[in-house]
Design a protein around this motif. Structure first.
Motif, mmCIF file in Angstrom:
data_model
loop_
_atom_site.group_PDB
_atom_site.id
_atom_site.type_symbol
_atom_site.label_atom_id
_atom_site.label_comp_id
_atom_site.label_asym_id
_atom_site.label_seq_id
_atom_site.Cartn_x
_atom_site.Cartn_y
_atom_site.Cartn_z
ATOM 1 N N SER A 117 1.372 -5.852 -13.304
ATOM 2 C CA SER A 117 1.233 -4.666 -14.148
ATOM 3 C C SER A 117 -0.223 -4.306 -14.380
ATOM 4 N N LEU A 118 -1.124 -5.285 -14.250
ATOM 5 C CA LEU A 118 -2.549 -5.021 -14.418
ATOM 6 C C LEU A 118 -3.159 -4.353 -13.195
ATOM 7 N N THR A 119 -2.628 -4.656 -12.018
ATOM 8 C CA THR A 119 -3.274 -4.228 -10.780
ATOM 9 C C THR A 119 -2.468 -3.224 -9.964
ATOM 10 N N GLN A 120 -1.200 -3.011 -10.309
ATOM 11 C CA GLN A 120 -0.360 -2.134 -9.500
ATOM 12 C C GLN A 120 0.328 -1.087 -10.357
ATOM 13 N N THR A 121 0.824 -0.027 -9.703
ATOM 14 C CA THR A 121 1.599 0.997 -10.380
ATOM 15 C C THR A 121 2.840 1.298 -9.545
ATOM 16 N N THR A 122 3.754 2.068 -10.098
ATOM 17 C CA THR A 122 4.998 2.373 -9.404
ATOM 18 C C THR A 122 4.722 3.162 -8.124
ATOM 19 N N CYS A 123 5.345 2.762 -7.039
ATOM 20 C CA CYS A 123 5.153 3.427 -5.746
ATOM 21 C C CYS A 123 5.675 4.865 -5.811
ATOM 22 N N PRO A 124 4.851 5.863 -5.436
ATOM 23 C CA PRO A 124 5.317 7.253 -5.481
ATOM 24 C C PRO A 124 6.361 7.572 -4.416
ATOM 25 N N CYS A 125 6.470 6.708 -3.412
ATOM 26 C CA CYS A 125 7.453 6.960 -2.342
ATOM 27 C C CYS A 125 8.846 6.459 -2.716
ATOM 28 N N CYS A 126 8.909 5.235 -3.223
ATOM 29 C CA CYS A 126 10.226 4.639 -3.501
ATOM 30 C C CYS A 126 10.570 4.653 -4.976
ATOM 31 N N SER A 127 9.651 5.142 -5.832
ATOM 32 C CA SER A 127 9.858 5.198 -7.288
ATOM 33 C C SER A 127 10.175 3.834 -7.882
ATOM 34 N N GLY A 128 9.626 2.810 -7.269
ATOM 35 C CA GLY A 128 9.778 1.470 -7.813
ATOM 36 C C GLY A 128 10.952 0.680 -7.264
ATOM 37 N N SER A 129 11.791 1.283 -6.451
ATOM 38 C CA SER A 129 12.948 0.559 -5.928
ATOM 39 C C SER A 129 12.557 -0.403 -4.814
ATOM 40 N N GLY A 130 11.448 -0.107 -4.148
ATOM 41 C CA GLY A 130 11.014 -0.940 -3.036
ATOM 42 C C GLY A 130 11.695 -0.586 -1.728
ATOM 43 N N ARG A 131 12.517 0.459 -1.731
ATOM 44 C CA ARG A 131 13.250 0.831 -0.519
ATOM 45 C C ARG A 131 13.343 2.350 -0.415
ATOM 46 N N VAL A 132 13.424 2.856 0.810
ATOM 47 C CA VAL A 132 13.676 4.277 1.065
ATOM 48 C C VAL A 132 14.800 4.377 2.088
ATOM 49 N N ASN B 62 8.982 14.278 7.250
ATOM 50 C CA ASN B 62 8.041 13.217 7.610
ATOM 51 C C ASN B 62 7.959 13.063 9.127
ATOM 52 N N GLY B 63 6.772 12.680 9.633
ATOM 53 C CA GLY B 63 6.561 12.579 11.077
ATOM 54 C C GLY B 63 7.541 11.665 11.772
ATOM 55 N N ASN B 64 7.885 10.530 11.160
ATOM 56 C CA ASN B 64 8.829 9.595 11.781
ATOM 57 C C ASN B 64 10.216 10.218 11.926
ATOM 58 N N LEU B 65 10.638 10.970 10.906
ATOM 59 C CA LEU B 65 11.943 11.606 10.965
ATOM 60 C C LEU B 65 11.948 12.723 12.004
ATOM 61 N N ALA B 66 10.840 13.468 12.087
ATOM 62 C CA ALA B 66 10.738 14.526 13.105
ATOM 63 C C ALA B 66 10.875 13.940 14.500
ATOM 64 N N ASN B 67 10.190 12.831 14.759
ATOM 65 C CA ASN B 67 10.274 12.189 16.069
ATOM 66 C C ASN B 67 11.690 11.692 16.354
ATOM 67 N N TYR B 68 12.366 11.204 15.324
ATOM 68 C CA TYR B 68 13.736 10.722 15.492
ATOM 69 C C TYR B 68 14.654 11.879 15.902
ATOM 70 N N ASN C 140 1.998 12.679 6.775
ATOM 71 C CA ASN C 140 1.780 11.937 5.535
ATOM 72 C C ASN C 140 2.790 12.292 4.437
ATOM 73 N N ALA C 141 3.846 12.964 4.821
ATOM 74 C CA ALA C 141 4.840 13.379 3.834
ATOM 75 C C ALA C 141 5.665 12.181 3.356
ATOM 76 N N HIS C 142 6.257 12.332 2.178
ATOM 77 C CA HIS C 142 7.185 11.325 1.651
ATOM 78 C C HIS C 142 8.303 11.110 2.675
ATOM 79 N N PRO C 143 8.722 9.859 2.937
ATOM 80 C CA PRO C 143 9.775 9.600 3.929
ATOM 81 C C PRO C 143 11.068 10.348 3.672
ATOM 82 N N GLU C 144 11.321 10.764 2.416
ATOM 83 C CA GLU C 144 12.569 11.452 2.084
ATOM 84 C C GLU C 144 12.363 12.953 1.852
ATOM 85 N N GLN C 145 11.192 13.462 2.222
ATOM 86 C CA GLN C 145 10.920 14.892 2.019
ATOM 87 C C GLN C 145 11.730 15.762 2.969
#
Length: 509
Positions: A406-421, A452-458, A485-490
């Protein structure tokens, strides 16, 4: 074992690392403007009382009102028993906690001390049982009691210290003798007691002079606390990278730890002091969810606000011929690593550990005993409750400051803290459903789909295999635009009228 304290200090941040034979065992971080509140003493005003929770909220001038439980309010001493807790003062247990409405009134001004840092949606937890820690003693000006640290094992020495402090302490005040006092001279102990008593008198004088809410006494800075609490005789070196801070710490050492100034050293090499001692990489590893052990097993550590779960896995460990011995050895090493990780990450609260399943009851107890033994090196109090019928070990660790994550990290803007997308296959189907939902099949026109670029390629790869992901409409045409650089779920679907804007699209669907 060779212990070293390494301090990285500047005007913006102070970091202190404790190394034991080169291993990082403790790391503390203090950012300017976000100093630790535990130990601070405030003159507060009771904001509101919650009889149903037997608690009150107290305005102490912080962003959120502090939480005061009825059992943390000073009452008649005859109603209390003492549970002495090592170097941090006694835990006072109320035999019968009176009704909160009998103890406090709205708008009443009271002096409180922070027990727990504010965190998440919660304000700080406070108490009216004030303690003032020193190097050898903890003064308890509101209770008449003498206790001795449990870490002092010599019973004869314990009795000597208790008798000595009982004779010299002020009437109606209490003290807890810390571990350092075991090898200290009586003159030094008495001098520190007098200093703490004078400090308490100053706190009282200020409390009488100011109105609530107001900070009356602030706990010392990280570097000062390091000298007071960590710089003991078994530390071989205390190395600081900044000359100004080195001079300040040297002055403190000469006052409270005379004779140890020779162990204090100024870092004179080029570059980052934490890089030089290979601490930066160790901090990064201490923030990872998966922790590999030397034997090939690994831990998975999942933290929440109130509960931490540790899962032990065999990983690459194959052990010996006997399965039960293999599992026992893996669990014992895991117990040692878990104790180290809890201290390093400063994880507190309720902790549940899922060791590898064992059939033998004796082996289960060996693992619990090893965990208890390994935790004795931790300066923060912990309590191993035992193993449940489901094979889970339950334990608690006292919260004294914010954990490292909690001192060094913040909630991930991509996964909103779930750790998964969502994976690519699922995102492709989500995109297809979104088009069907928002674009009428009879509608005419052109649409740009930004993903996101990865989804476009898929999607492009599926088109090349004649497995089109997007729906086929007679009059509507879709163009995929890759946004690397877009969010993976954009997913952004935009209707266009100008074909010139299609130059950077990847594929026509």
């Amino acid at each position: 074992m060779i212990k070293k304290i390494i301090a990285d200090a500047n005007a913006h941040e102070a970091r202190v690392a404790l190394l034991d034979d080169g291993d990082l065992v403790e790391i503390q971080v203090e950012t300017r403007g976000k100093e630790r509140l535990v130990g601070n003493i405030y003159k507060g005003r009771v904001a509101n009382i919650l009889p149903g929770m037997q608690a009150a909220f107290v305005d102490v001038g912080l962003d959120k009102n502090a939480f005061l439980y009825a059992g943390d309010i000073l009452c008649d001493e005859s109603d209390f028993i003492f549970d002495e807790n090592a170097d941090e003062g006694p835990v006072k247990k109320k035999l019968e906690v009176p009704n909160i409405k009998e103890l406090l009134k709205p708008n009443q001004e009271i002096m409180v001390q922070v027990l727990k840092q504010p965190g998440g949606t919660k304000g700080a937890r406070v108490t009216t049982h004030i303690t003032l820690p020193g190097r050898m003693l903890v003064l308890m000006p509101t209770v008449d009691h003498v206790g001795v640290s449990r870490r002092i094992a010599d019973e004869k020495k314990r009795e000597e210290l208790k008798e000595f402090l009982t004779e010299i302490k002020p009437k109606d005040m209490g003290v807890i003798v810390r571990t350092v006092a075991e090898k200290s001279d009586p003159e030094e102990i008495e001098a520190e007691l007098k200093f703490l008593v004078r400090l308490w008198q100053k706190v009282q004088e200020k409390a009488d002079f100011v109105s609530a809410p107001r900070l009356i006494h602030a706990e010392e800075t990280l570097l000062f606390r390091t000298v007071r609490d960590m710089f003991t005789a078994d530390v071989s070196e205390f190395i600081i990278n900044d000359k100004d801070y080195y001079d300040k710490v040297l002055a403190v050492v000469n006052i409270i730890s005379p004779g140890m100034d020779g162990k204090l050293k100024l870092f004179e090499h080029e570059g980052n002091i934490f890089d030089y001692y290979e601490i930066e990489d160790k901090i990064s590893k201490a923030l990872q969810r998966k922790v590999w052990m030397k034997n090939g097993c690994y831990l998975v550590i999942d933290e929440t606000e109130a509960l931490t779960v540790v899962d032990v896995n065999t990983g690459k460990y194959i052990g010996e011929d006997n399965l039960q011995d293999t599992i026992l050895n893996a669990n014992i090493e895991a117990a040692q690593e878990i104790a180290k990780q809890l201290r390093l990450r400063d994880i507190s609260g309720i902790i549940v550990i899922d060791f590898i399943d064992m059939d033998n009851e004796e082996n289960k107890q060996k693992v619990v005993d090893e965990l208890t033994r390994a935790l004795k090196n931790d300066r923060t109090k912990s309590n191993v409750i035992g193993m449940t019928e489901l094979g889970l070990v339950e334990m608690t660790r006292k919260k004294t400051r914010r954990k490292l994550s909690s001192l060094t990290q913040t909630t991930c803007p991509c996964c909103s803290g779930s750790g998964r997308v969502y994976n690519l296959e699922n995102m492709a189907m989500r995109l297809r459903r979104e088009i069907i939902r928002t674009v009428n099949p009879d509608e005419q026109g052109m649409f740009v789909v930004e993903v996101n670029g990865n989804l476009a390629n898929y999607i492009v790869s599926r088109n090349n295999q004649n497995q089109a992901v997007l729906p086929h409409y007679e009059n509507a045409h879709f163009f995929i635009r890759s946004v690397p650089n877009a969010h993976p779920e954009q997913i952004v679907i935009t209707r266009i009228t100008d074909k010139n804007s299609l130059s950077d699209t990847q594929v026509f669907c």
